[in-house]
Write a protein that holds these residues in place. Structure first.
Motif, PDB file in Angstrom:
ATOM      1  N   THR A 117       8.795   1.160   3.453  1.00  0.00           N
ATOM      2  CA  THR A 117       8.158   2.394   3.001  1.00  0.00           C
ATOM      3  C   THR A 117       8.999   3.649   3.232  1.00  0.00           C
ATOM      4  OG1 THR A 117       6.995   2.607   5.113  1.00  0.00           O
ATOM      5  CG2 THR A 117       5.844   1.466   3.329  1.00  0.00           C
ATOM      6  N   ARG A 118       9.952   3.601   4.154  1.00  0.00           N
ATOM      7  CA  ARG A 118      10.778   4.785   4.429  1.00  0.00           C
ATOM      8  C   ARG A 118      12.253   4.414   4.322  1.00  0.00           C
ATOM      9  NH1 ARG A 118       9.637   9.674   7.327  1.00  0.00           N
ATOM     10  NH2 ARG A 118      11.580  10.819   7.645  1.00  0.00           N
ATOM     11  N   VAL A 119      12.987   5.116   3.450  1.00  0.00           N
ATOM     12  CA  VAL A 119      14.388   4.783   3.182  1.00  0.00           C
ATOM     13  C   VAL A 119      15.233   6.049   3.171  1.00  0.00           C
ATOM     14  CG1 VAL A 119      16.016   3.787   1.538  1.00  0.00           C
ATOM     15  CG2 VAL A 119      13.768   2.734   1.854  1.00  0.00           C
ATOM     16  N   THR A 120      16.346   6.008   3.916  1.00  0.00           N
ATOM     17  CA  THR A 120      17.329   7.087   3.917  1.00  0.00           C
ATOM     18  C   THR A 120      18.679   6.498   3.553  1.00  0.00           C
ATOM     19  OG1 THR A 120      16.157   8.286   5.668  1.00  0.00           O
ATOM     20  CG2 THR A 120      18.467   8.859   5.303  1.00  0.00           C
TER      21      THR A 120
ATOM     22  N   PRO B 187       9.890  -1.312  -3.991  1.00  0.00           N
ATOM     23  CA  PRO B 187       8.651  -1.194  -4.780  1.00  0.00           C
ATOM     24  C   PRO B 187       7.559  -0.350  -4.143  1.00  0.00           C
ATOM     25  CG  PRO B 187       8.766  -3.346  -3.747  1.00  0.00           C
ATOM     26  CD  PRO B 187      10.088  -2.685  -3.496  1.00  0.00           C
ATOM     27  N   VAL B 188       7.570  -0.194  -2.805  1.00  0.00           N
ATOM     28  CA  VAL B 188       6.484   0.547  -2.143  1.00  0.00           C
ATOM     29  C   VAL B 188       6.999   1.715  -1.304  1.00  0.00           C
ATOM     30  CG1 VAL B 188       4.974  -1.473  -2.098  1.00  0.00           C
ATOM     31  CG2 VAL B 188       6.467  -1.023  -0.146  1.00  0.00           C
ATOM     32  N   VAL B 189       8.212   2.180  -1.574  1.00  0.00           N
ATOM     33  CA  VAL B 189       8.776   3.263  -0.769  1.00  0.00           C
ATOM     34  C   VAL B 189       7.903   4.509  -0.889  1.00  0.00           C
ATOM     35  CG1 VAL B 189      10.307   4.065  -2.635  1.00  0.00           C
ATOM     36  CG2 VAL B 189      10.862   4.550  -0.233  1.00  0.00           C
ATOM     37  N   GLU B 190       7.622   5.144   0.259  1.00  0.00           N
ATOM     38  CA  GLU B 190       6.784   6.336   0.310  1.00  0.00           C
ATOM     39  C   GLU B 190       7.573   7.584   0.673  1.00  0.00           C
ATOM     40  OE1 GLU B 190       3.539   5.637   2.936  1.00  0.00           O
ATOM     41  OE2 GLU B 190       2.753   3.933   1.799  1.00  0.00           O
ATOM     42  N   VAL B 191       8.625   7.421   1.486  1.00  0.00           N
ATOM     43  CA  VAL B 191       9.483   8.538   1.877  1.00  0.00           C
ATOM     44  C   VAL B 191      10.918   8.167   1.529  1.00  0.00           C
ATOM     45  CG1 VAL B 191      10.271   9.995   3.765  1.00  0.00           C
ATOM     46  CG2 VAL B 191       7.923   9.133   3.773  1.00  0.00           C
TER      47      VAL B 191
ATOM     48  N   ASP C  54       8.858   3.184 -12.300  1.00  0.00           N
ATOM     49  CA  ASP C  54       8.390   4.326 -11.536  1.00  0.00           C
ATOM     50  C   ASP C  54       8.325   4.015 -10.043  1.00  0.00           C
ATOM     51  OD1 ASP C  54       8.147   6.040 -13.634  1.00  0.00           O
ATOM     52  OD2 ASP C  54       5.984   5.827 -13.867  1.00  0.00           O
ATOM     53  N   LEU C  55       8.617   5.011  -9.238  1.00  0.00           N
ATOM     54  CA  LEU C  55       8.417   4.916  -7.790  1.00  0.00           C
ATOM     55  C   LEU C  55       6.982   5.380  -7.519  1.00  0.00           C
ATOM     56  CD1 LEU C  55      11.817   6.484  -6.660  1.00  0.00           C
ATOM     57  CD2 LEU C  55      11.246   4.061  -6.850  1.00  0.00           C
ATOM     58  N   SER C  56       6.045   4.519  -7.848  1.00  0.00           N
ATOM     59  CA  SER C  56       4.635   4.910  -7.881  1.00  0.00           C
ATOM     60  C   SER C  56       4.038   5.197  -6.511  1.00  0.00           C
ATOM     61  CB  SER C  56       3.809   3.825  -8.588  1.00  0.00           C
ATOM     62  OG  SER C  56       3.986   2.564  -7.947  1.00  0.00           O
TER      63      SER C  56
ATOM     64  N   ASN D 124       3.084  10.095  -8.161  1.00  0.00           N
ATOM     65  CA  ASN D 124       2.165  10.418  -7.065  1.00  0.00           C
ATOM     66  C   ASN D 124       2.833  11.213  -5.941  1.00  0.00           C
ATOM     67  OD1 ASN D 124      -0.149   8.961  -8.138  1.00  0.00           O
ATOM     68  ND2 ASN D 124       1.031   7.104  -7.705  1.00  0.00           N
ATOM     69  N   MET D 125       3.956  11.836  -6.246  1.00  0.00           N
ATOM     70  CA  MET D 125       4.687  12.590  -5.233  1.00  0.00           C
ATOM     71  C   MET D 125       3.893  13.824  -4.805  1.00  0.00           C
ATOM     72  SD  MET D 125       8.608  13.893  -5.321  1.00  0.00           S
ATOM     73  CE  MET D 125       8.361  14.793  -6.836  1.00  0.00           C
ATOM     74  N   GLU D 126       3.873  14.076  -3.489  1.00  0.00           N
ATOM     75  CA  GLU D 126       3.121  15.195  -2.937  1.00  0.00           C
ATOM     76  C   GLU D 126       4.016  16.270  -2.337  1.00  0.00           C
ATOM     77  OE1 GLU D 126       0.481  13.527  -0.106  1.00  0.00           O
ATOM     78  OE2 GLU D 126      -0.666  12.366  -1.576  1.00  0.00           O
ATOM     79  N   ARG D 127       5.255  15.926  -2.001  1.00  0.00           N
ATOM     80  CA  ARG D 127       6.114  16.898  -1.310  1.00  0.00           C
ATOM     81  C   ARG D 127       7.573  16.706  -1.702  1.00  0.00           C
ATOM     82  NH1 ARG D 127       6.013  20.028   3.430  1.00  0.00           N
ATOM     83  NH2 ARG D 127       8.022  20.215   4.494  1.00  0.00           N
TER      84      ARG D 127
END
Length: 336
Positions: free
Chosen positions: A175-178, A201-205, A228-230, A260-263
């Motif tokens: 979920t978090r990738v840098t 498929p499920v990256v959030e950050v 899409d990065l949904s 669905n990006m918020e920030r």
């Protein structure tokens, strides 16, 4: 003479009894302050001290331990570490080559390699025998060109360095990738955005730097990614140059591909707006105070009905630049 020997034996027994009855927290405080090789030797003191060092919350295998292990036999370092119930492992400035008897870390949750020399084959083998791995951090590791990551329980990934390819497979919980790319060596099986982000498929950050531009698909920068990065909620870009058209197009491509990006967090001005109105937070670090950055702010304010917070960092502007910027923005707000 006999009396002195008897008193000596009594004192020794009393000392042994005292050591054996020390509270666990006192034993831990003692062991933490000792070199690891000396802490291991305390196992002979009594049954209570037997392998007490293995229960320490943090073990440091420094140069002193390494020099000591080299005096005894090759591979002692990895064999000793392999014997622990190890959950978190940080390794820096060394050459990694596990011995044949190494069976992996069955309970390892996080692994950090920094300035480590490790081949792609050894790394892939190491990851495959760490089934519980949740966090992985690789920083400027040499000889690690073709990076293949297969980790079913991985949730957090940090990559910084130069690579020929990056393949992320079978990581459904990531979920978090840098990813900070210094350099990418092109090969016949060159990877690009399509192959890289297909493994997320499920990256959030998602945090990226300008090195991502080295992975532009052959057909050029698309308007949006094929998939899409949904799940993406937070997108961060670093060291981007707005004067470069490709960099602006790259940012817009990712924005359009994240419904669905918020920030968004950026360090520069960007041109264009997201395709949807779900944006809630924006953070900008302005470099000029004119052009794209000012226009971007105007458009965001006018077209984002659910926007809750906008942080604008003006530290890179001169005093006059800040004055002109604030006058322009406040003037537009009065017009509204």
């Amino acid at each position: 003479m006999a009396g002195e020997l008897q008193r000596g034996c009594v004192n020794k027994m009393q000392g042994s009894t005292l050591i054996s009855h020390l509270p666990d927290n006192v034993i831990e405080e003692i062991l933490i302050r000792m070199p690891i090789q000396d802490a291991v030797r305390t196992s002979i003191l009594s049954r209570k001290w037997w392998n007490a060092w293995l229960r320490l919350p943090q073990l440091v295998f420094d140069e002193g331990f390494y020099r000591n292990s080299m005096r005894r036999s090759n591979n002692d370092l990895m064999i000793t570490i392999n014997d622990l119930m190890l959950k978190h492992f940080k390794l820096r400035s060394c050459l990694v080559g596990p011995p044949p008897r190494f069976n992996g870390f069955n309970r390892l949750l996080s692994l950090e390699l920094k300035d480590v020399s490790i081949t792609s084959e050894v790394f892939s083998s190491l990851i495959s025998i760490c089934p519980q791995l949740e966090e992985l951090k690789l920083v400027t590791c040499t000889d690690l060109c073709d990076l293949e990551i297969t980790a079913p329980k991985l949730t957090c990934l940090y990559l910084e360095g130069a690579f020929s390819s990056i393949w992320i497979q079978n990581s459904p919980d990531l979920t978090r990738v840098t990813i900070f790319l210094y350099d990418v060596m092109r090969t016949e099986q060159f990877f690009d955005w399509v192959t890289l982000f297909a493994g997320l498929p499920v990256v959030e950050v998602l945090e990226l730097d300008c090195g991502i531009l080295q992975l532009i698909p052959v057909g050029g920068i698309p308007r949006r990614l094929p998939t899409d990065l949904s799940h993406l909620k937070i997108l961060k870009f670093y060291e981007m140059n707005l004067q470069d058209e490709d960099e602006v197009s790259t940012i817009l491509c990712f924005i359009r591909s994240s419904p669905n990006m918020e920030r968004i967090e950026v360090q520069m001005d960007i041109d264009g707006i997201p395709d949807d109105d779900a944006l809630r937070e924006v953070e900008l670090e302005l470099a000029s105070g004119v052009g794209f950055d000012l226009e971007f702010i105007k458009v965001i304010l006018a077209t984002s009905p659910v926007l809750e917070k906008m942080d604008i960092d003006l530290t890179l502007l001169s005093d006059m630049g800040r004055y002109r910027f604030l006058k322009e923005v406040l003037g537009d707000m009065d017009d509204c």
